[in-house]
Scaffold this active site. Sequence first.
Site, PDB file in Angstrom:
ATOM      1  N   ARG A  35       0.844  -1.204   0.000  1.00 44.08           N
ATOM      2  CA  ARG A  35       0.000   0.000   0.000  1.00 44.08           C
ATOM      3  C   ARG A  35       0.880   1.254   0.000  1.00 44.08           C
ATOM      4  O   ARG A  35       0.620   2.218  -0.718  1.00 44.08           O
ATOM      5  CB  ARG A  35      -0.905  -0.060   1.227  1.00 44.08           C
ATOM      6  CG  ARG A  35      -1.544   1.228   1.697  1.00 44.08           C
ATOM      7  CD  ARG A  35      -2.668   1.655   0.756  1.00 44.08           C
ATOM      8  NE  ARG A  35      -3.449   2.721   1.326  1.00 44.08           N
ATOM      9  CZ  ARG A  35      -4.637   2.549   1.915  1.00 44.08           C
ATOM     10  NH1 ARG A  35      -5.170   1.361   2.031  1.00 44.08           N
ATOM     11  NH2 ARG A  35      -5.296   3.584   2.377  1.00 44.08           N
ATOM     12  N   ASN A 118      -1.189 -10.161  -7.300  1.00 39.26           N
ATOM     13  CA  ASN A 118      -1.059 -10.085  -5.840  1.00 39.26           C
ATOM     14  C   ASN A 118      -2.226 -10.808  -5.161  1.00 39.26           C
ATOM     15  O   ASN A 118      -2.034 -11.690  -4.329  1.00 39.26           O
ATOM     16  CB  ASN A 118      -1.006  -8.633  -5.371  1.00 39.26           C
ATOM     17  CG  ASN A 118      -0.785  -8.573  -3.867  1.00 39.26           C
ATOM     18  OD1 ASN A 118       0.336  -8.705  -3.388  1.00 39.26           O
ATOM     19  ND2 ASN A 118      -1.851  -8.440  -3.099  1.00 39.26           N
ATOM     20  N   HIS A 182     -12.755  -5.844  -7.533  1.00 35.31           N
ATOM     21  CA  HIS A 182     -13.874  -6.631  -7.001  1.00 35.31           C
ATOM     22  C   HIS A 182     -13.911  -8.024  -7.640  1.00 35.31           C
ATOM     23  O   HIS A 182     -14.265  -9.011  -7.003  1.00 35.31           O
ATOM     24  CB  HIS A 182     -15.205  -5.902  -7.238  1.00 35.31           C
ATOM     25  CG  HIS A 182     -15.395  -4.681  -6.374  1.00 35.31           C
ATOM     26  ND1 HIS A 182     -15.173  -3.397  -6.834  1.00 35.31           N
ATOM     27  CD2 HIS A 182     -15.768  -4.550  -5.084  1.00 35.31           C
ATOM     28  CE1 HIS A 182     -15.421  -2.522  -5.853  1.00 35.31           C
ATOM     29  NE2 HIS A 182     -15.779  -3.195  -4.777  1.00 35.31           N
ATOM     30  N   LYS A 185     -11.767 -10.443  -5.895  1.00 38.69           N
ATOM     31  CA  LYS A 185     -12.363 -10.940  -4.648  1.00 38.69           C
ATOM     32  C   LYS A 185     -13.312 -12.104  -4.944  1.00 38.69           C
ATOM     33  O   LYS A 185     -13.421 -13.040  -4.170  1.00 38.69           O
ATOM     34  CB  LYS A 185     -13.105  -9.814  -3.929  1.00 38.69           C
ATOM     35  CG  LYS A 185     -12.188  -8.720  -3.397  1.00 38.69           C
ATOM     36  CD  LYS A 185     -11.611  -9.114  -2.046  1.00 38.69           C
ATOM     37  CE  LYS A 185     -10.736  -8.020  -1.466  1.00 38.69           C
ATOM     38  NZ  LYS A 185     -10.293  -8.274  -0.108  1.00 38.69           N
ATOM     39  N   LEU A 239     -16.448   8.162   2.305  1.00 39.76           N
ATOM     40  CA  LEU A 239     -16.773   9.019   3.448  1.00 39.76           C
ATOM     41  C   LEU A 239     -15.508   9.694   4.000  1.00 39.76           C
ATOM     42  O   LEU A 239     -15.533  10.877   4.375  1.00 39.76           O
ATOM     43  CB  LEU A 239     -17.491   8.211   4.543  1.00 39.76           C
ATOM     44  CG  LEU A 239     -18.072   9.044   5.667  1.00 39.76           C
ATOM     45  CD1 LEU A 239     -19.056  10.082   5.161  1.00 39.76           C
ATOM     46  CD2 LEU A 239     -18.788   8.158   6.683  1.00 39.76           C
ATOM     47  N   GLU A 328     -21.019   2.312 -13.170  1.00 39.66           N
ATOM     48  CA  GLU A 328     -21.850   1.752 -12.088  1.00 39.66           C
ATOM     49  C   GLU A 328     -23.239   2.365 -12.183  1.00 39.66           C
ATOM     50  O   GLU A 328     -23.400   3.460 -12.732  1.00 39.66           O
ATOM     51  CB  GLU A 328     -21.228   2.067 -10.711  1.00 39.66           C
ATOM     52  CG  GLU A 328     -21.135   3.555 -10.413  1.00 39.66           C
ATOM     53  CD  GLU A 328     -20.476   3.904  -9.082  1.00 39.66           C
ATOM     54  OE1 GLU A 328     -20.053   2.999  -8.342  1.00 39.66           O
ATOM     55  OE2 GLU A 328     -20.386   5.114  -8.789  1.00 39.66           O
TER      56      GLU A 328
HETATM   57  N1  USQ Z   1     -17.908   7.816  -4.719  1.00 41.31           N
HETATM   58  C1  USQ Z   1     -18.366   9.100  -4.934  1.00 41.31           C
HETATM   59  N2  USQ Z   1     -17.491  10.129  -4.779  1.00 41.31           N
HETATM   60  C2  USQ Z   1     -16.192   9.929  -4.397  1.00 41.31           C
HETATM   61  C3  USQ Z   1     -15.731   8.628  -4.176  1.00 41.31           C
HETATM   62  C4  USQ Z   1     -16.621   7.595  -4.351  1.00 41.31           C
HETATM   63  O1  USQ Z   1     -19.522   9.316  -5.281  1.00 41.31           O
HETATM   64  O2  USQ Z   1     -15.465  10.920  -4.273  1.00 41.31           O
HETATM   65  C5  USQ Z   1     -18.838   6.679  -4.845  1.00 41.31           C
HETATM   66  C6  USQ Z   1     -18.367   5.577  -5.762  1.00 41.31           C
HETATM   67  O3  USQ Z   1     -18.644   5.838  -7.109  1.00 41.31           O
HETATM   68  C7  USQ Z   1     -19.108   4.372  -5.187  1.00 41.31           C
HETATM   69  C8  USQ Z   1     -19.223   4.677  -3.704  1.00 41.31           C
HETATM   70  O4  USQ Z   1     -18.967   6.075  -3.572  1.00 41.31           O
HETATM   71  O5  USQ Z   1     -20.395   4.300  -5.725  1.00 41.31           O
HETATM   72  C9  USQ Z   1     -18.238   3.935  -2.840  1.00 41.31           C
HETATM   73  O6  USQ Z   1     -16.934   4.181  -3.333  1.00 41.31           O
HETATM   74  P1  USQ Z   1     -15.631   3.933  -2.455  1.00 41.31           P
HETATM   75  O7  USQ Z   1     -14.463   4.488  -3.204  1.00 41.31           O
HETATM   76  O8  USQ Z   1     -15.837   4.365  -1.061  1.00 41.31           O
HETATM   77  O9  USQ Z   1     -15.630   2.332  -2.370  1.00 41.31           O
HETATM   78  P2  USQ Z   1     -15.208   1.214  -3.418  1.00 41.31           P
HETATM   79  O10 USQ Z   1     -14.412   1.713  -4.560  1.00 41.31           O
HETATM   80  O11 USQ Z   1     -16.452   0.454  -3.760  1.00 41.31           O
HETATM   81  O12 USQ Z   1     -14.251   0.305  -2.551  1.00 41.31           O
HETATM   82  C10 USQ Z   1     -14.202   0.355  -1.123  1.00 41.31           C
HETATM   83  C11 USQ Z   1     -12.883  -0.224  -0.672  1.00 41.31           C
HETATM   84  C12 USQ Z   1     -12.817  -1.689  -1.077  1.00 41.31           C
HETATM   85  C13 USQ Z   1     -14.039  -2.414  -0.532  1.00 41.31           C
HETATM   86  C14 USQ Z   1     -15.322  -1.748  -1.009  1.00 41.31           C
HETATM   87  C15 USQ Z   1     -16.573  -2.334  -0.414  1.00 41.31           C
HETATM   88  O13 USQ Z   1     -11.798   0.497  -1.259  1.00 41.31           O
HETATM   89  O14 USQ Z   1     -11.616  -2.259  -0.572  1.00 41.31           O
HETATM   90  O15 USQ Z   1     -14.024  -3.759  -0.972  1.00 41.31           O
HETATM   91  O16 USQ Z   1     -15.291  -0.358  -0.585  1.00 41.31           O
HETATM   92  S1  USQ Z   1     -17.956  -2.271  -1.549  1.00 41.31           S
HETATM   93  O17 USQ Z   1     -18.092  -0.890  -2.027  1.00 41.31           O
HETATM   94  O18 USQ Z   1     -19.141  -2.683  -0.840  1.00 41.31           O
HETATM   95  O19 USQ Z   1     -17.639  -3.138  -2.649  1.00 41.31           O
END
Ligand code: USQ
Length: 382
Positions: A35, A118, A182, A185, A239, A328
């Site tokens: 990381r 990885n 994803h 995973k 967040l 998405e």
């Molecule tokens: N998003 C925004 N604005 C931003 C950043 C993100 O609208 O500035 C949106 C994305 O498009 C997405 C959502 O917020 O719809 C979540 O994005 P994220 O960057 O918080 O999360 P994601 O890329 O999905 O990945 C994160 C972790 C990953 C974990 C995943 C869980 O980095 O390791 O597996 O959350 S999940 O989202 O349920 O697949």
Amino acid sequence: MKILILGGDGYLGWPTAMDLSARGHEVTVADNYLRRKMCLEENVAPLYPVPPLPERVKLWQKLSGYTIRHEVGDLREWEFISSVMASSQPECIVHYAEQPSAPYSMLNRRAAMLTLQNNLTVTANVIFAVREFCPQTHIVKLGTMGEYGTPNIDIEEGWLEIEHKGRRDRFLYPRAAGSLYHTTKIQDTDLIWFYVRTWKLRVTDLMQGPVYGVFTPENRQEHRLLPFLNYDELFGTVLNRFVVQAAAGYPLTVYGEGGQTRGYLNLLDTLQCVRLAIDTPPSAGELRVMNQFTQTFSVRELAEQVANAASALDLKVEIRSVPNPRMESESHYYHPAHAAFDALGLRPHLLTDEVLMEMLVLARNHQDDIDASRFMGKNARW
Ligand code: USQ
């Protein structure tokens, strides 16, 4: 219990190590600083510097009196993982050692290959190492809610009963990832399920949603023990990014319509869920899948909640819809089950203004270190 944490330097790995150590477990962490290297290469430093493992381990020793063993090396190498297994003899392994970013995995071919190699190689090595050194050991593997995607039906916990032409059977719930990360995973889950059936391993696969927060009881007095707080487009989760954007006076970057809904959880609940999983190992030959989140929010709802908490600190916040860099759905059905952890006694830490304000104050204290060019512009588009 002797617990080995793979990826123990990471955003979740280090807080988990302290949490389990504070409860008297004998903890070893292994990490290759992937990381940190990716962040250096992409020039996306976290909000504040995070000391390397030898220093964190010493700080923790001084603060708590507990010792966390650490091993620095690459778990893709069989010699390294076998020496770690032989020396730590774990009764439980928490496997976080993966490239965790969806946008990073979509950057270019090199990042894609790194993610594939990885994530799959480490998972395969963990399986083979457990088989060779400790076949009874419980593997707690971090998966993601993103394995399911956003289907137009309710999301169950890992499995789905299907009736077809009058007969019934149980299958892994259909998966449809939204990024290469994803997808790896999903591939991990398939690999693990194959070896659970074949070698009777015992595995818990945690389908976790996006995590927020950095504070735990172990790091409140000593901020050098805080985990990484990334706010960039690659490694910052939504967040955490919104909080730093609010502190910097930068518009909150809602991607597209902002209707994207996910299951979120506080870092404290990641720790709680991992503890609950460790305390209730599945039987040999069982792949237990649990959905790990406490509340669902759309991105727009999150932005509004951050703006609201920020106003109490006299921070003026603009919420801005920016073109969505991701492929998405921006408006979709989302109804995932999460009863398994409730049944084990999970007591959620919900997202409140107080939780957000504590994070906002931390970000505001580092206001001068925020590089606003990192909020967007890494060219992770797909
Ligand atoms: N998003 C925004 N604005 C931003 C950043 C993100 O609208 O500035 C949106 C994305 O498009 C997405 C959502 O917020 O719809 C979540 O994005 P994220 O960057 O918080 O999360 P994601 O890329 O999905 O990945 C994160 C972790 C990953 C974990 C995943 C869980 O980095 O390791 O597996 O959350 S999940 O989202 O349920 O697949």
